[in-house]
Scaffold this active site. Structure first.
Site, PDB file in Angstrom:
ATOM      1  N   HIS A  54     -10.941  -5.875   8.270  1.00  0.00           N
ATOM      2  CA  HIS A  54     -11.646  -5.638   7.018  1.00  0.00           C
ATOM      3  C   HIS A  54     -12.872  -4.735   7.208  1.00  0.00           C
ATOM      4  O   HIS A  54     -13.531  -4.394   6.221  1.00  0.00           O
ATOM      5  CB  HIS A  54     -12.121  -6.962   6.414  1.00  0.00           C
ATOM      6  CG  HIS A  54     -11.015  -7.856   5.961  1.00  0.00           C
ATOM      7  ND1 HIS A  54     -10.113  -8.418   6.830  1.00  0.00           N
ATOM      8  CD2 HIS A  54     -10.660  -8.284   4.727  1.00  0.00           C
ATOM      9  CE1 HIS A  54      -9.264  -9.175   6.139  1.00  0.00           C
ATOM     10  NE2 HIS A  54      -9.575  -9.102   4.870  1.00  0.00           N
ATOM     11  N   GLU A  74       0.829  -1.207   0.000  1.00  0.00           N
ATOM     12  CA  GLU A  74       0.000   0.000   0.000  1.00  0.00           C
ATOM     13  C   GLU A  74       0.866   1.261   0.000  1.00  0.00           C
ATOM     14  O   GLU A  74       0.576   2.223  -0.712  1.00  0.00           O
ATOM     15  CB  GLU A  74      -0.944  -0.003   1.204  1.00  0.00           C
ATOM     16  CG  GLU A  74      -2.147  -0.919   1.062  1.00  0.00           C
ATOM     17  CD  GLU A  74      -1.808  -2.389   1.229  1.00  0.00           C
ATOM     18  OE1 GLU A  74      -0.691  -2.684   1.722  1.00  0.00           O
ATOM     19  OE2 GLU A  74      -2.622  -3.251   0.881  1.00  0.00           O
ATOM     20  N   GLN A 129      -7.723  -2.216  -0.929  1.00  0.00           N
ATOM     21  CA  GLN A 129      -8.755  -3.257  -0.893  1.00  0.00           C
ATOM     22  C   GLN A 129      -9.747  -3.074   0.253  1.00  0.00           C
ATOM     23  O   GLN A 129     -10.935  -3.341   0.098  1.00  0.00           O
ATOM     24  CB  GLN A 129      -8.093  -4.627  -0.820  1.00  0.00           C
ATOM     25  CG  GLN A 129      -7.365  -4.994  -2.110  1.00  0.00           C
ATOM     26  CD  GLN A 129      -6.916  -6.434  -2.152  1.00  0.00           C
ATOM     27  OE1 GLN A 129      -6.725  -7.057  -1.099  1.00  0.00           O
ATOM     28  NE2 GLN A 129      -6.745  -6.974  -3.336  1.00  0.00           N
ATOM     29  N   PRO A 136      -0.435   1.139   6.308  1.00  0.00           N
ATOM     30  CA  PRO A 136       0.954   1.236   5.847  1.00  0.00           C
ATOM     31  C   PRO A 136       1.205   2.443   4.938  1.00  0.00           C
ATOM     32  O   PRO A 136       2.338   2.900   4.816  1.00  0.00           O
ATOM     33  CB  PRO A 136       1.164  -0.088   5.084  1.00  0.00           C
ATOM     34  CG  PRO A 136       0.175  -1.024   5.670  1.00  0.00           C
ATOM     35  CD  PRO A 136      -1.020  -0.161   5.994  1.00  0.00           C
TER      36      PRO A 136
END
Length: 331
Positions: free
Chosen positions: A135, A66, A88, A95
């Site tokens: 997530h 990332e 995503q 990061p």
């Protein structure tokens, strides 16, 4: 908003794909990059088919880094491109946080306006789809604190396409948050071709006189359902969709809360340090003497978003929002 005359029924993820396709056709400087966005079409298939249509030079698969591809997007933006980077999940963006907050957001001020950073970072976010840990984060407040980057959060397919096109055309960096709950939960008529929804302007979803309910993203639908149930009990609610979290639409908030005098703020992020606190500060700054009741907040809890077995307990639901509306109305 400028509206085309023809429409097509779309889900939010289809509307996002359509918006990307419009801009890839419209502007040769628009590029897409991210992990698995090419052949695989992205984790939620938002870029499905775009690499085959526009080629590997316009839709780029990147390594699993990332910080690397967000840094590459910043370099592209400074050198005349309009990169749209896909992270995503919002929980995977950390990061790249240093690249975003130290470089992307500051380039205009650092160079005294000689350089801008016209890039978009797309990030699915939020709970409600039974995803594993990290997530389902809703940490939008981490990014609203830094001037120089706009934070946008649509709630419907039509809003998503118009706001995304506006974000790609914006001269400064935009974090475009896509509520995963909304990706495929609803369909609506979306204008075909190019149109924009102005960044920084909220919208009134429902008009009412007794209580203002303020929400964004997936919580707009929850707020709307609670408002309709409140209406059955004789409480008239005005529901606002903020659309943009930085900058917030102070005028819309002020106009509504001065009319109703009672407010409920709804977001799924943690209460402590959440964007709802900034909304509350706007009410305090501009409308304190109009208030007839303490401002209510209905939020996620101050814990990491739990595994899916407890996810429904974490998320604000219609019942919790309705209780807050009734407390505000009865005060």
């Amino acid at each position: 908003m400028s509206i085309m005359t023809t429409t097509k029924t779309m889900t939010m993820v289809q509307a996002i794909t359509d918006g990307l396709r419009v801009m890839l056709n419209e502007r040769s400087d628009t590029l897409l990059l991210g992990e698995d966005i090419g052949t695989n079409g992205g984790v939620f298939r938002a870029t499905d088919g775009l690499q085959a249509e526009f080629g590997e030079d316009r839709v780029l698969d990147t390594p699993l880094s990332e910080a690397g591809f967000i840094g590459a997007a910043i370099g592209m933006a400074v050198n005349g491109f309009r990169p749209v980077a896909e992270v995503q999940f919002l929980g995977f963006i950390y990061p790249a946080y240093e690249q975003i907050m130290t470089h992307a957001s500051r380039l205009r001020s650092r160079t005294l306006g000689h350089y801008t950073c016209p890039m978009v970072i797309r990030a699915p976010y939020g709970a409600g789809v039974r995803a594993p840990e990290i997530h389902s984060d809703s940490t939008e407040a981490l990014f609203t604190h830094m001037p120089g980057i706009k934070v946008v959060c649509p709630s419907t397919p039509r809003e998503a396409k118009g706001l995304l096109i506006a974000a790609i055309e914006d001269p400064d960096p935009v974090l475009f948050l896509e509520p995963m709950q909304c990706y495929r939960s609803t369909r609506e008529e979306v204008p075909e071709g190019k149109y924009t929804v102005e960044i920084g302007k909220g919208r009134t979803v429902l008009e009412g006189d007794d209580v203002t309910v303020i929400a964004w993203g997936a919580m707009v639908k929850v707020a709307e359902e609670a408002a309709k149930k409140a209406g059955e009990k004789g409480i008239s609610c005005e529901v606002l969709d903020m659309r943009t979290l930085s900058p917030l639409d102070k005028d819309l908030i002020t106009e509504s809360v001065q009319k109703t005098g009672r407010t409920v703020i709804v977001h799924e992020a943690h209460a402590t340090g959440g964007v709802g606190n900034d909304v509350l500060a706007i009410i305090n700054d501009f409308s304190f003497l109009f208030q007839k009741a303490p401002v209510e907040r209905v939020t996620g809890f101050d814990t990491p978003v739990p595994y899916f077995g407890y996810e429904d307990y974490y998320l604000p639901d219609t019942g919790r929002v309705l209780e807050a509306i009734e407390r505000a109305a009865a005060f």
